[in-house]
Design an enzyme around this catalytic site. Structure first.
Site, PDB file in Angstrom:
ATOM      1  N   TYR A 159     -31.576 -66.543 -46.960  1.00 41.36           N
ATOM      2  CA  TYR A 159     -31.186 -66.614 -45.538  1.00 41.36           C
ATOM      3  C   TYR A 159     -30.870 -68.046 -45.098  1.00 41.36           C
ATOM      4  O   TYR A 159     -29.749 -68.308 -44.647  1.00 41.36           O
ATOM      5  CB  TYR A 159     -32.242 -65.947 -44.635  1.00 41.36           C
ATOM      6  CG  TYR A 159     -31.927 -66.126 -43.165  1.00 41.36           C
ATOM      7  CD1 TYR A 159     -30.908 -65.394 -42.552  1.00 41.36           C
ATOM      8  CD2 TYR A 159     -32.609 -67.059 -42.384  1.00 41.36           C
ATOM      9  CE1 TYR A 159     -30.591 -65.584 -41.210  1.00 41.36           C
ATOM     10  CE2 TYR A 159     -32.306 -67.251 -41.056  1.00 41.36           C
ATOM     11  CZ  TYR A 159     -31.301 -66.511 -40.469  1.00 41.36           C
ATOM     12  OH  TYR A 159     -30.981 -66.697 -39.136  1.00 41.36           O
ATOM     13  N   LYS A 163     -27.149 -69.608 -44.058  1.00 42.15           N
ATOM     14  CA  LYS A 163     -26.862 -70.184 -42.737  1.00 42.15           C
ATOM     15  C   LYS A 163     -26.346 -71.621 -42.902  1.00 42.15           C
ATOM     16  O   LYS A 163     -25.442 -72.050 -42.181  1.00 42.15           O
ATOM     17  CB  LYS A 163     -28.100 -70.168 -41.845  1.00 42.15           C
ATOM     18  CG  LYS A 163     -28.607 -68.798 -41.448  1.00 42.15           C
ATOM     19  CD  LYS A 163     -27.611 -67.965 -40.660  1.00 42.15           C
ATOM     20  CE  LYS A 163     -27.413 -68.381 -39.234  1.00 42.15           C
ATOM     21  NZ  LYS A 163     -26.522 -67.438 -38.490  1.00 42.15           N
TER      22      LYS A 163
HETATM   23  N1  LIG Z   1     -33.746 -64.330 -34.104  1.00 46.00           N
HETATM   24  C1  LIG Z   1     -33.945 -65.623 -34.245  1.00 46.00           C
HETATM   25  O1  LIG Z   1     -35.061 -66.137 -34.017  1.00 46.00           O
HETATM   26  C2  LIG Z   1     -32.814 -66.511 -34.635  1.00 46.00           C
HETATM   27  C3  LIG Z   1     -31.538 -66.036 -34.907  1.00 46.00           C
HETATM   28  N2  LIG Z   1     -30.526 -66.913 -35.254  1.00 46.00           N
HETATM   29  C4  LIG Z   1     -29.163 -66.442 -35.496  1.00 46.00           C
HETATM   30  O2  LIG Z   1     -28.709 -65.784 -34.337  1.00 46.00           O
HETATM   31  C5  LIG Z   1     -27.793 -64.761 -34.686  1.00 46.00           C
HETATM   32  C6  LIG Z   1     -28.215 -63.474 -34.027  1.00 46.00           C
HETATM   33  O3  LIG Z   1     -29.505 -63.138 -34.487  1.00 46.00           O
HETATM   34  P1  LIG Z   1     -30.370 -61.971 -33.836  1.00 46.00           P
HETATM   35  O4  LIG Z   1     -29.766 -61.559 -32.566  1.00 46.00           O
HETATM   36  O5  LIG Z   1     -31.779 -62.389 -33.892  1.00 46.00           O
HETATM   37  O6  LIG Z   1     -30.164 -60.850 -34.932  1.00 46.00           O
HETATM   38  P2  LIG Z   1     -29.790 -59.315 -34.767  1.00 46.00           P
HETATM   39  O7  LIG Z   1     -29.982 -58.689 -36.081  1.00 46.00           O
HETATM   40  O8  LIG Z   1     -30.504 -58.735 -33.602  1.00 46.00           O
HETATM   41  O9  LIG Z   1     -28.255 -59.379 -34.406  1.00 46.00           O
HETATM   42  C7  LIG Z   1     -27.258 -59.554 -35.363  1.00 46.00           C
HETATM   43  C8  LIG Z   1     -26.127 -58.626 -35.014  1.00 46.00           C
HETATM   44  O10 LIG Z   1     -25.108 -58.807 -35.997  1.00 46.00           O
HETATM   45  C9  LIG Z   1     -24.642 -57.537 -36.367  1.00 46.00           C
HETATM   46  N3  LIG Z   1     -24.131 -57.549 -37.727  1.00 46.00           N
HETATM   47  C10 LIG Z   1     -24.855 -57.665 -38.873  1.00 46.00           C
HETATM   48  N4  LIG Z   1     -24.046 -57.570 -39.923  1.00 46.00           N
HETATM   49  C11 LIG Z   1     -22.785 -57.406 -39.448  1.00 46.00           C
HETATM   50  C12 LIG Z   1     -21.532 -57.238 -40.046  1.00 46.00           C
HETATM   51  N5  LIG Z   1     -21.386 -57.191 -41.368  1.00 46.00           N
HETATM   52  N6  LIG Z   1     -20.450 -57.091 -39.255  1.00 46.00           N
HETATM   53  C13 LIG Z   1     -20.592 -57.100 -37.904  1.00 46.00           C
HETATM   54  N7  LIG Z   1     -21.752 -57.243 -37.279  1.00 46.00           N
HETATM   55  C14 LIG Z   1     -22.845 -57.393 -38.043  1.00 46.00           C
HETATM   56  C15 LIG Z   1     -25.836 -56.613 -36.280  1.00 46.00           C
HETATM   57  O11 LIG Z   1     -25.434 -55.251 -36.165  1.00 46.00           O
HETATM   58  C16 LIG Z   1     -26.538 -57.140 -35.049  1.00 46.00           C
HETATM   59  O12 LIG Z   1     -26.127 -56.472 -33.896  1.00 46.00           O
HETATM   60  C17 LIG Z   1     -27.780 -64.683 -36.203  1.00 46.00           C
HETATM   61  O13 LIG Z   1     -26.624 -65.326 -36.671  1.00 46.00           O
HETATM   62  C18 LIG Z   1     -29.029 -65.443 -36.619  1.00 46.00           C
HETATM   63  O14 LIG Z   1     -28.842 -66.038 -37.868  1.00 46.00           O
HETATM   64  C19 LIG Z   1     -30.748 -68.238 -35.318  1.00 46.00           C
HETATM   65  C20 LIG Z   1     -31.974 -68.758 -35.064  1.00 46.00           C
HETATM   66  C21 LIG Z   1     -33.098 -67.955 -34.704  1.00 46.00           C
HETATM   67  C1  LIG Z   2     -48.138 -62.891 -41.033  1.00 43.10           C
HETATM   68  C2  LIG Z   2     -47.782 -64.349 -41.032  1.00 43.10           C
HETATM   69  C3  LIG Z   2     -48.988 -65.174 -41.119  1.00 43.10           C
HETATM   70  C4  LIG Z   2     -46.982 -64.674 -39.781  1.00 43.10           C
HETATM   71  C5  LIG Z   2     -45.582 -64.171 -39.930  1.00 43.10           C
HETATM   72  C6  LIG Z   2     -44.689 -64.792 -38.916  1.00 43.10           C
HETATM   73  C7  LIG Z   2     -43.238 -64.727 -39.370  1.00 43.10           C
HETATM   74  C8  LIG Z   2     -42.804 -63.299 -39.394  1.00 43.10           C
HETATM   75  C9  LIG Z   2     -42.361 -65.611 -38.501  1.00 43.10           C
HETATM   76  C10 LIG Z   2     -42.855 -67.055 -38.504  1.00 43.10           C
HETATM   77  C11 LIG Z   2     -41.646 -67.936 -38.296  1.00 43.10           C
HETATM   78  C12 LIG Z   2     -40.517 -66.961 -38.032  1.00 43.10           C
HETATM   79  C13 LIG Z   2     -39.066 -67.427 -38.282  1.00 43.10           C
HETATM   80  C14 LIG Z   2     -38.748 -68.678 -37.482  1.00 43.10           C
HETATM   81  O1  LIG Z   2     -39.006 -68.487 -36.114  1.00 43.10           O
HETATM   82  C15 LIG Z   2     -37.334 -69.145 -37.665  1.00 43.10           C
HETATM   83  C16 LIG Z   2     -36.304 -68.122 -37.794  1.00 43.10           C
HETATM   84  C17 LIG Z   2     -35.026 -68.507 -37.608  1.00 43.10           C
HETATM   85  C18 LIG Z   2     -33.955 -67.643 -37.819  1.00 43.10           C
HETATM   86  O2  LIG Z   2     -32.805 -68.076 -37.868  1.00 43.10           O
HETATM   87  C19 LIG Z   2     -34.193 -66.214 -38.037  1.00 43.10           C
HETATM   88  C20 LIG Z   2     -35.597 -65.771 -37.748  1.00 43.10           C
HETATM   89  C21 LIG Z   2     -36.636 -66.757 -38.281  1.00 43.10           C
HETATM   90  C22 LIG Z   2     -36.440 -66.785 -39.790  1.00 43.10           C
HETATM   91  C23 LIG Z   2     -38.077 -66.307 -37.918  1.00 43.10           C
HETATM   92  C24 LIG Z   2     -38.455 -64.999 -38.638  1.00 43.10           C
HETATM   93  C25 LIG Z   2     -39.924 -64.620 -38.467  1.00 43.10           C
HETATM   94  C26 LIG Z   2     -40.876 -65.756 -38.878  1.00 43.10           C
HETATM   95  C27 LIG Z   2     -40.737 -66.021 -40.366  1.00 43.10           C
END
Ligand SMILES: NC(=O)C1=CN([C@@H]2O[C@H](COP(=O)(O)OP(=O)(O)OC[C@H]3O[C@@H](n4cnc5c(N)ncnc54)[C@H](O)[C@@H]3O)[C@@H](O)[C@H]2O)C=CC1
Ligand SMILES: CC(C)CCC[C@@H](C)[C@H]1CC[C@H]2[C@@H]3[C@H](O)CC4=CC(=O)CC[C@]4(C)[C@H]3CC[C@]12C
Length: 369
Positions: A159, A163
C-alpha cells in the site's frame, strides 16, 4: 458559499467519489464551489445517496467505472476542467494482492494522468497519503514534521509503496503539455489518518468494543503519537487546492501538502477514545496490557493464519505486523504550508469535528452486526 454573481462554468470529476473521503469531497464541492456546472462522480461502486444530489442546480453525473480501465477513465475525464483523484485501494490488512493494489493505485493513477493529457484537462489533484513518507520499515519516529523534514522513506508494504509511486507519477506529470498545448498542473495532498462520519475502521472498533462489554484494551503506549485529521477538513482542502491550482499554477503545481487541522496529537487508541468514550466505551489500562513482543507474536500469528486460511476464507483482522508497526510508531505533522500557499484554514474546529463524529457513531448504536 455559493455566490450567484459567479458563472457556473466548470466541470469537475471526482474519482472514488463514493468512498469515505470521496463522498465528503463531492458534498463539499456542491456546497462550496460556486463555479461548478457539472460534477462527475466516478467509482467502481456507486452509492444510492447520489440520487438525492440530483435535485440541486449542479448536474451530478454518476459514472460507474474502473480506474484500471484506461478507456473508461478517458471517457469520464473528457471535457472536465478539474480532476480530483481520490480513488484507491486502501488495504493494509492483506485483503487484496500486492498486484491488485499496484494496478489500482499506480496504473489507475497513470490512466488518470494520460486521460488528462489526451483530453486536454489541465488540473489534477491527487489524494496521496502520509504513508508516502512513513512510518518507514525501520520504525523511525516522525515527530510533528512538515513537508521539508528529512526522513528516510523506505517501504516494503504494497500500500505505501503504491501510494509513493503514484504520487511520484502525479508530480512528474506537472508541466506536461495536454491536448491543446496548455501545461498540466498537478499537486498531491497527504492526509494522515482520516476520521469522521463514514470511517469504517472507527465503526469496526466501536462494534468490537460493544462486543467486549463496552471495553477496549490498551495495546499501544499512550506516548506514541499518531496523526489524525477530520474528513471534512481533508475534503475542504481538496476543494480549495483545486480552485487555487487554477489561479496560482506556478506556485502550487508539482507541490505536496500534508492535510492538517486542530485535531489533538494523541496515540491511535487515545484519539479514538475522544470519540468512542462519549459513545459509552472505556479504554482499559493506563499502559498496554500485553508486552510488545506478545503483540508482535499475535500479529505474526494472524499473518500466518491469513496465509493458511486463504484457500478457504479471507481472514483479515485489524492486527498484523504492519498495522502494529503503524500504530506503534510516532508519526505526526505540524505544518502551515497549505495556509501559506493557498490560504487553507480548517473549516471545522476540533470540537466540531469531534461532535460530528460522535453524533455519527451514536446514530449506529444498536446496529452492531
Ligand atoms: N482513510 C485514510 O485514513 C486515508 C486515505 N487516504 C487516501 O484517500 C483516498 C480515499 O480513501 P478512503 O476514502 O479512505 O477509501 P475508500 O475505500 O472509502 O474509498 C476509495 C474509493 O475508491 C473506489 N475505488 C477503488 N478501486 C477503484 C477502481 N478500480 N476504480 C474506481 N474506483 C475505485 C472505491 O470503490 C471507493 O469508493 C485513497 O486514495 C487513500 O489512499 C490517504 C490517507 C489516509
Ligand atoms: C490492533 C492494533 C494494535 C491497532 C490497529 C490500528 C490500525 C488498524 C491503524 C493504526 C494506524 C492506521 C493507519 C494510519 O492511520 C495511516 C493510514 C493512511 C492511509 O493512507 C490509509 C489508512 C492508514 C493505513 C491507517 C489504517 C489503519 C491503521 C493501520
Amino acid at each position: 458559499m455559493a455566490d450567484s454573481a459567479q458563472a457556473q462554468e466548470l466541470v469537475y470529476l471526482v474519482t472514488g467519489g463514493c468512498g469515505f473521503l470521496g463522498e465528503h469531497v463531492v458534498r463539499m464541492l456542491l456546497q462550496r464551489e460556486p463555479r461548478l456546472r457539472e460534477l462527475r462522480v466516478f467509482d467502481l461502486h456507486l452509492g444510492p445517496w447520489l440520487e438525492e444530489l440530483q435535485t440541486g442546480p449542479v448536474q451530478v453525473t454518476a459514472i460507474q467505472g474502473d480506474v484500471t480501465q484506461a478507456h473508461e477513465v478517458t471517457a469520464a475525464v473528457a471535457g472536465a476542467h478539474v480532476v480530483i483523484h481520490t480513488a484507491g485501494l486502501v488495504d493494509v490488512f492483506g485483503r487484496a494482492s500486492s498486484e491488485t493494489i499496484h494496478e489500482v493505485n499506480v496504473q489507475g493513477t497513470q490512466n488518470v494522468i494520460e486521460a488528462c493529457v489526451q483530453t486536454g484537462t489541465q488540473f489534477l489533484v491527487y489524494t496521496s497519503s502520509m504513508e508516502v513518507v512513513g512510518p518507514n520499515i525501520k520504525g523511525h519516529p516522525f515527530y510533528r514534521g512538515n513537508e521539508d523534514t528529512p526522513y528516510e522513506a523506505a517501504h516494503r508494504h504494497p500500500y505505501p509503496r503504491s501510494k509513493a509511486l503514484a504520487e511520484q507519477l502525479v508530480l512528474e506529470a506537472n508541466g506536461r503539455k495536454v491536448h491543446g498545448g496548455l501545461p498540466l498542473v498537478t499537486c498531491a495532498l497527504r492526509p494522515t489518518g482520516i476520521y469522521g462520519e463514514g470511517h469504517q475502521i472507527m465503526r469496526d472498533i466501536y462494534y468490537q468494543g460493544q462486543r467486549l462489554g463496552g471495553r477496549l484494551f490498551r495495546a499501544i503506549p499512550a506516548s506514541v503519537e499518531h496523526g489524525r485529521v477530520y474528513v471534512g477538513n481533508v475534503a475542504w482542502m481538496h476543494v480549495l487546492v483545486a480552485r487555487e491550482l487554477q489561479q496560482q499554477a506556478a506556485l502550487l503545481g508539482g507541490q505536496v501538502y500534508f492535510c492538517y487541522d486542530s485535531s489533538p496529537y494523541k496515540s491511535y487508541e487515545d484519539f479514538n477514545m475522544e470519540i468512542l468514550g462519549p459513545c459509552g466505551l472505556r479504554l482499559v489500562g493506563a499502559r498496554p496490557l500485553l508486552p510488545y513482543w506478545l503483540l508482535m507474536f499475535l500479529a505474526l500469528l494472524n499473518a500466518l493464519l491469513q496465509w493458511l486460511l486463504r484457500p478457504l476464507l479471507l481472514y483479515a483482522p485489524l492486527l498484523n505486523p504492519y498495522t502494529l508497526a503503524m500504530a506503534n510508531t510516532t508519526f505526526t505533522v505540524s505544518t502551515n504550508k497549505a495556509q501559506r500557499h493557498f490560504g487553507y484554514e480548517p473549516l471545522f474546529s476540533w470540537e466540531d469535528s469531534r461532535n460530528r463524529t460522535i453524533r455519527w457513531v451514536r446514530a449506529m448504536d444498536g446496529s452492531a452486526p
